[in-house]
Design an enzyme around this catalytic site. Structure first.
Site, PDB file in Angstrom:
ATOM      1  CB  THR A 130      -1.594 -10.829   2.477  1.00  0.00           C
ATOM      2  OG1 THR A 130      -2.643 -11.684   2.029  1.00  0.00           O
ATOM      3  CG2 THR A 130      -0.301 -11.616   2.347  1.00  0.00           C
ATOM      4  CG  ASP A 131      -6.295 -13.042   3.884  1.00  0.00           C
ATOM      5  OD1 ASP A 131      -5.580 -12.919   2.878  1.00  0.00           O
ATOM      6  OD2 ASP A 131      -7.544 -13.031   3.825  1.00  0.00           O
ATOM      7  CD  GLU A 132      -3.436 -14.260  -1.069  1.00  0.00           C
ATOM      8  OE1 GLU A 132      -2.725 -15.059  -1.693  1.00  0.00           O
ATOM      9  OE2 GLU A 132      -4.090 -13.359  -1.613  1.00  0.00           O
ATOM     10  CE1 TYR A 156       1.315 -10.431  -2.397  1.00  0.00           C
ATOM     11  CE2 TYR A 156      -0.488 -11.902  -1.784  1.00  0.00           C
ATOM     12  CZ  TYR A 156       0.141 -10.673  -1.702  1.00  0.00           C
ATOM     13  OH  TYR A 156      -0.390  -9.681  -0.916  1.00  0.00           O
ATOM     14  CE  LYS A 160       2.864  -8.575   1.716  1.00  0.00           C
ATOM     15  NZ  LYS A 160       3.262  -7.151   1.528  1.00  0.00           N
TER      16      LYS A 160
HETATM   17  N1  NAD Z   1      -5.061  -5.709  -2.399  1.00  0.00           N
HETATM   18  C1  NAD Z   1      -5.352  -6.582  -1.439  1.00  0.00           C
HETATM   19  O1  NAD Z   1      -6.461  -7.097  -1.398  1.00  0.00           O
HETATM   20  C2  NAD Z   1      -4.344  -6.900  -0.374  1.00  0.00           C
HETATM   21  C3  NAD Z   1      -4.694  -7.820   0.607  1.00  0.00           C
HETATM   22  C4  NAD Z   1      -3.774  -8.112   1.620  1.00  0.00           C
HETATM   23  C5  NAD Z   1      -2.547  -7.476   1.642  1.00  0.00           C
HETATM   24  N2  NAD Z   1      -2.217  -6.602   0.667  1.00  0.00           N
HETATM   25  C6  NAD Z   1      -0.897  -5.957   0.730  1.00  0.00           C
HETATM   26  O2  NAD Z   1      -1.109  -4.555   0.729  1.00  0.00           O
HETATM   27  C7  NAD Z   1      -0.037  -3.897   0.050  1.00  0.00           C
HETATM   28  C8  NAD Z   1      -0.595  -3.011  -1.039  1.00  0.00           C
HETATM   29  O3  NAD Z   1      -1.344  -3.822  -1.941  1.00  0.00           O
HETATM   30  P1  NAD Z   1      -2.068  -3.194  -3.220  1.00  0.00           P
HETATM   31  O4  NAD Z   1      -3.193  -4.071  -3.561  1.00  0.00           O
HETATM   32  O5  NAD Z   1      -2.268  -1.753  -3.023  1.00  0.00           O
HETATM   33  O6  NAD Z   1      -0.931  -3.393  -4.322  1.00  0.00           O
HETATM   34  P2  NAD Z   1      -0.772  -2.717  -5.752  1.00  0.00           P
HETATM   35  O7  NAD Z   1      -0.167  -3.778  -6.613  1.00  0.00           O
HETATM   36  O8  NAD Z   1      -2.032  -2.069  -6.187  1.00  0.00           O
HETATM   37  O9  NAD Z   1       0.279  -1.546  -5.514  1.00  0.00           O
HETATM   38  C9  NAD Z   1       1.623  -1.788  -5.202  1.00  0.00           C
HETATM   39  C10 NAD Z   1       2.376  -0.474  -5.334  1.00  0.00           C
HETATM   40  O10 NAD Z   1       3.746  -0.721  -4.979  1.00  0.00           O
HETATM   41  C11 NAD Z   1       4.589  -0.132  -5.958  1.00  0.00           C
HETATM   42  N3  NAD Z   1       5.841  -0.912  -6.016  1.00  0.00           N
HETATM   43  C12 NAD Z   1       5.985  -2.187  -6.454  1.00  0.00           C
HETATM   44  N4  NAD Z   1       7.276  -2.548  -6.364  1.00  0.00           N
HETATM   45  C13 NAD Z   1       7.957  -1.486  -5.833  1.00  0.00           C
HETATM   46  C14 NAD Z   1       9.298  -1.257  -5.486  1.00  0.00           C
HETATM   47  N5  NAD Z   1      10.245  -2.191  -5.672  1.00  0.00           N
HETATM   48  N6  NAD Z   1       9.640  -0.056  -4.961  1.00  0.00           N
HETATM   49  C15 NAD Z   1       8.693   0.919  -4.771  1.00  0.00           C
HETATM   50  N7  NAD Z   1       7.410   0.748  -5.108  1.00  0.00           N
HETATM   51  C16 NAD Z   1       7.033  -0.441  -5.625  1.00  0.00           C
HETATM   52  C17 NAD Z   1       3.789  -0.196  -7.253  1.00  0.00           C
HETATM   53  O11 NAD Z   1       4.237   0.751  -8.213  1.00  0.00           O
HETATM   54  C18 NAD Z   1       2.372   0.072  -6.765  1.00  0.00           C
HETATM   55  O12 NAD Z   1       2.101   1.461  -6.732  1.00  0.00           O
HETATM   56  C19 NAD Z   1       0.875  -5.002  -0.457  1.00  0.00           C
HETATM   57  O13 NAD Z   1       1.950  -5.139   0.443  1.00  0.00           O
HETATM   58  C20 NAD Z   1      -0.003  -6.246  -0.460  1.00  0.00           C
HETATM   59  O14 NAD Z   1       0.771  -7.410  -0.253  1.00  0.00           O
HETATM   60  C21 NAD Z   1      -3.085  -6.312  -0.353  1.00  0.00           C
END
Ligand code: NAD
Length: 338
Positions: A130-132, A156, A160
């Site tokens: 993430t950018d965070e 969070y 990350k």
């Molecule tokens: N959504 C955003 O805007 C955003 C921005 C930057 C980075 N990210 C990164 O992208 C990735 C996906 O984000 P997202 O928004 O789809 O998240 P999300 O919360 O929608 O989905 C996370 C998924 O991971 C699964 N999960 C959680 N813990 C687990 C574990 N211990 N073992 C197996 N599965 C597990 C959950 O069941 C879920 O399906 C993350 O790594 C997040 O940090 C997201």
């Protein structure tokens, strides 16, 4: 064959669906199905022999080892995480467990697998971040580059950042073939309605207040999830090993402006009948330590890999609203049960 983690969540499910459509490459999808994950996100590929869903935890090393041994994937694409900043403030332990220990467990098992394959130069570990991790920007600061020092502010972001560092160290120390992507705020179908855009749609349609933190002037750089998935596939194929790539939408928006735009789209698509949706906007106490502004400089991925976001914020948001309106019952109903 790809091993995708977190492929029942928001970005992961979009990645699984678009990858099967774009390349047809088989996918093993390891997901714990926490409150944020749902197999309904994958309903359109139920019965598709190219997709194998495994309910399990990335911290379960024997399961990960078994999946690697049995399926022999060419890459792990690692999305699984606890992803909601507010939850990391009220309960950070789960974030350290999944985001830090979970990523470490995957790396360890992948290292063993890679060594068992003669340290094949064809294998990849792609870590989605993430950018965070870069902290917060002032209104006139230049956007984050890959060289911006890490300064995570929330539990969070810190979890990350820690996982990014472990990935980096595994490349530096063992030569593990890793890639890291750091992306800005994603939006699009399948997002759990605790996140800003689906939350606002959900509240608006229920005629409930639209809670906007603080003065509403926090800025995020919005990236359409389909563009993000394209970028990840490109980094996987063409990214330089050990490198990190920033991915952003070049679309900075103040939260309050975004919410007003959403309200205007809803006014057109599903009029309330009694006033405008924007009448429901309600400013609430700010999130502790709320980062003011994020913005991504995407020069590196543009120059090296030729990627740029295709969706404009306006077209992406319209598509997104249309999707939520069409899928309102199933998507929001299961979320309320979570
Ligand atoms: N959504 C955003 O805007 C955003 C921005 C930057 C980075 N990210 C990164 O992208 C990735 C996906 O984000 P997202 O928004 O789809 O998240 P999300 O919360 O929608 O989905 C996370 C998924 O991971 C699964 N999960 C959680 N813990 C687990 C574990 N211990 N073992 C197996 N599965 C597990 C959950 O069941 C879920 O399906 C993350 O790594 C997040 O940090 C997201």
């Amino acid at each position: 064959m790809l091993l995708v983690t977190g492929g029942a969540g928001f970005i992961g499910s979009n990645f699984v669906l678009t990858t099967l459509a774009a390349t047809g490459e088989p996918i093993v999808n390891l997901d714990k199905l926490t409150y944020a994950g749902n197999e309904r996100n994958l309903a359109s590929i139920r019965g598709d022999a190219r997709h194998t869903f495994v309910r399990g935890d990335i911290c379960d090393r024997s399961l990960v080892a078994e999946l690697l041994r049995r399926h022999q994937p060419r890459a792990i694409v690692h999305f699984a995480a606890e992803s909601h900043v507010d939850r990391s403030i009220s309960g950070p332990a789960e974030f350290v467990q999944t985001n830090v220990t979970g990523t470490f467990s995957l790396l360890e098992e992948f290292r063993g697998y890679w060594e068992s394959q003669g340290k094949s130069g064809k294998l990849r570990f792609l870590h989605v971040s993430t950018d965070e991790v870069y902290g917060t920007l002032g209104p006139d600061d230049p956007a984050f580059t890959e060289e911006t020092p890490y300064a995570p502010n929330s539990p969070y972001a810190a979890s990350k950042a820690a996982s990014d560092h472990i990935v980096r160290a595994y490349h530096h120390t063992y030569g593990l073939p890793t890639l890291t992507t750091n992306c800005s705020n994603n939006y699009g179908p399948h997002q759990f309605p605790e996140k800003l855009i689906p939350l606002m749609i959900h509240q608006a349609l229920a005629g409930k207040p639209l809670p906007v933190y603080g003065d509403g002037k926090n800025v995020r750089d919005w990236l359409y999830v389909g563009d993000h998935c394209d970028a990840i596939r490109l980094v996987l194929e063409k990214g330089r090993l050990g490198e990190t790539y920033n991915i952003g939408g070049e679309s900075e928006q103040k939260n309050i402006d975004l919410v007003r735009t959403l309200c205007a789209l809803l006014d057109k698509a599903r009029p309330r009948g009694k006033g405008a949706y924007a009448d429901l906007i309600s400013f609430v106490k700010d999130r502790p330590g709320h980062d003011r502004r994020y913005a991504m400089n995407i020069t590196k991925i543009r120059r090296e890999l030729g990627w740029a976001p295709r969706e404009s914020f306006e077209s992406g948001l319209e598509k997104t609203v249309r999707w939520y309106l069409a899928n309102i019952e199933t998507h929001f109903a299961r979320s309320e049960a979570a």
